[in-house]
Design a protein around this motif. Structure first.
Motif, short mmCIF file in Angstrom:
data_model
loop_
_atom_site.label_atom_id
_atom_site.label_comp_id
_atom_site.label_asym_id
_atom_site.label_seq_id
_atom_site.Cartn_x
_atom_site.Cartn_y
_atom_site.Cartn_z
N THR A 73 1.45 -21.76 12.35
CA THR A 73 2.00 -20.99 11.36
C THR A 73 1.51 -19.39 10.61
N ALA A 74 -0.01 -19.57 10.26
CA ALA A 74 -0.62 -18.84 9.75
C ALA A 74 -0.29 -17.51 10.61
N ARG A 75 -0.82 -17.90 12.59
CA ARG A 75 -1.08 -17.24 13.44
C ARG A 75 0.51 -16.16 13.22
N MET A 76 1.34 -16.87 13.33
CA MET A 76 3.00 -16.29 13.93
C MET A 76 3.12 -15.74 12.28
N ASP A 77 3.24 -15.98 11.31
CA ASP A 77 3.64 -15.80 10.19
C ASP A 77 2.37 -13.77 10.65
N ALA A 78 0.88 -14.21 10.50
CA ALA A 78 0.69 -12.59 10.56
C ALA A 78 1.95 -11.54 11.78
N MET A 79 2.04 -12.72 12.80
CA MET A 79 2.65 -11.76 13.88
C MET A 79 4.30 -11.31 13.93
N LEU A 80 4.77 -11.81 12.52
CA LEU A 80 5.57 -11.89 11.87
C LEU A 80 5.93 -10.52 10.71
N GLY A 81 4.79 -10.73 10.42
CA GLY A 81 4.56 -9.73 9.07
C GLY A 81 4.07 -8.37 9.81
N SER A 82 3.74 -8.70 10.96
CA SER A 82 2.81 -7.13 10.83
C SER A 82 1.18 -6.45 10.21
N PHE A 83 0.20 -8.36 10.33
CA PHE A 83 -1.36 -8.17 9.28
C PHE A 83 -1.36 -8.76 10.46
N ASN A 84 -3.19 -9.06 10.67
CA ASN A 84 -4.23 -9.70 11.08
C ASN A 84 -4.32 -11.02 10.19
N PRO A 85 -4.33 -12.07 11.25
CA PRO A 85 -3.99 -13.49 10.51
C PRO A 85 -5.87 -13.44 9.97
N ARG A 86 -6.64 -13.25 9.68
CA ARG A 86 -7.97 -12.99 9.26
C ARG A 86 -7.91 -13.19 7.59
N PHE A 88 -6.36 -14.05 6.16
CA PHE A 88 -5.83 -15.76 5.26
C PHE A 88 -7.09 -16.40 4.72
N ARG A 89 -8.00 -15.49 5.27
CA ARG A 89 -9.56 -16.10 5.46
C ARG A 89 -10.68 -15.87 4.38
N ASP A 90 -10.17 -14.59 3.99
CA ASP A 90 -10.46 -13.62 3.04
C ASP A 90 -9.60 -13.91 1.62
N LYS A 91 -10.63 -14.50 0.32
CA LYS A 91 -10.17 -14.83 -0.68
C LYS A 91 -9.65 -13.29 -1.33
N SER A 92 -9.95 -12.39 -1.34
CA SER A 92 -10.00 -11.22 -2.43
C SER A 92 -8.82 -10.55 -1.49
N MET A 93 -8.64 -10.64 -0.56
CA MET A 93 -6.67 -10.34 0.17
C MET A 93 -5.58 -10.94 -0.59
N LYS A 94 -5.78 -12.48 -1.11
CA LYS A 94 -4.60 -13.00 -1.45
C LYS A 94 -3.49 -12.07 -1.79
N SER A 95 -3.63 -10.78 -2.77
CA SER A 95 -2.41 -10.37 -3.33
C SER A 95 -1.75 -9.63 -2.32
N LYS A 96 -2.89 -8.95 -1.01
CA LYS A 96 -1.70 -8.28 0.02
C LYS A 96 -1.47 -9.29 0.48
N LEU A 97 -1.88 -10.75 0.50
CA LEU A 97 -0.95 -11.61 1.83
C LEU A 97 0.19 -11.82 0.67
N GLN A 98 0.39 -12.31 -0.79
CA GLN A 98 2.49 -12.16 -1.13
C GLN A 98 2.66 -10.51 -0.82
N GLU A 99 1.82 -9.87 -0.79
CA GLU A 99 3.17 -8.39 0.30
C GLU A 99 3.79 -8.68 1.13
N ASN A 100 3.16 -9.41 2.22
CA ASN A 100 3.19 -9.73 3.20
C ASN A 100 4.32 -10.78 3.55
N ARG A 101 3.58 -11.90 2.34
CA ARG A 101 5.01 -12.76 2.64
C ARG A 101 6.04 -13.00 2.86
N TYR A 102 6.51 -11.16 1.72
CA TYR A 102 8.11 -10.64 1.51
C TYR A 102 8.33 -10.34 3.19
#
Length: 171
Positions: A73-86, A88-102
């Protein structure tokens, strides 16, 4: 030039132009088996196809005997949201992941409005019988099984590592 999607009626294209042109896609009732050595990208292709077919308005069930559902699902989320699935592994990207979640949620809403969906069976024990039960309950248009050779049968209770056992599972 490929034919338009309506030529397939209820079938699905793989989204790989050459293979779609040669095969005409996968029609209802057909079984397509992809085999390749470890690490070649079969699970990544599973994610790509699930997203692609869901966008075509298909209800896609994804069963993986190789990878946990959260990785797929992490890979599919990245495909759906057009972002790099990596990310998910980078804690400094947490806020960016929240934006991509939308973006992911919005894309899933569009897919579901078009009749598509990506489904995962709820049974953690992956066997032929559990897959059949999940299909009866969720009624997918397409079923993708990643790691068919690892699927067990309650009658057999062994992994389907030999070609004879894999043939039995796929039948």
């Amino acid at each position: 030039k490929l034919y338009s999607q309506d030529v397939l009626e209820d079938g699905v294209f793989l989204g790989l132009p050459y293979i779609d042109q040669v095969t005409g896609g996968i029609l209802p009732g057909e079984v397509a088996l992809l085999g390749a050595r470890t690490g070649i990208g079969k699970s990544l292709l599973v994610c790509f196809e699930a997203v692609s077919w869901a966008r075509q308005g298909k209800r896609v069930m994804v069963v993986s005997a190789e990878m946990p559902a959260h990785q797929l699902t992490a890979r599919m989320d990245a495909m759906l949201g057009s972002f790099n699935p990596r990310m998910f592994r980078d804690k400094s990207m947490k806020s960016k992941l929240q934006e991509n979640r939308y973006n992911v949620e919005r894309e899933l809403e569009i897919i579901r409005d078009n009749g598509g969906d990506i489904l995962f069976p709820q049974d953690s024990q992956i066997s032929i019988e559990s897959i059949v039960t999940a299909c009866r309950d969720q009624k997918p248009d397409v079923v993708i099984i990643d790691g068919l050779y690892l699927v067990k049968s309650q009658n057999n209770n062994k992994n389907s590592a030999s070609w004879e056992q894999t043939k039995g599972v796929s039948n």
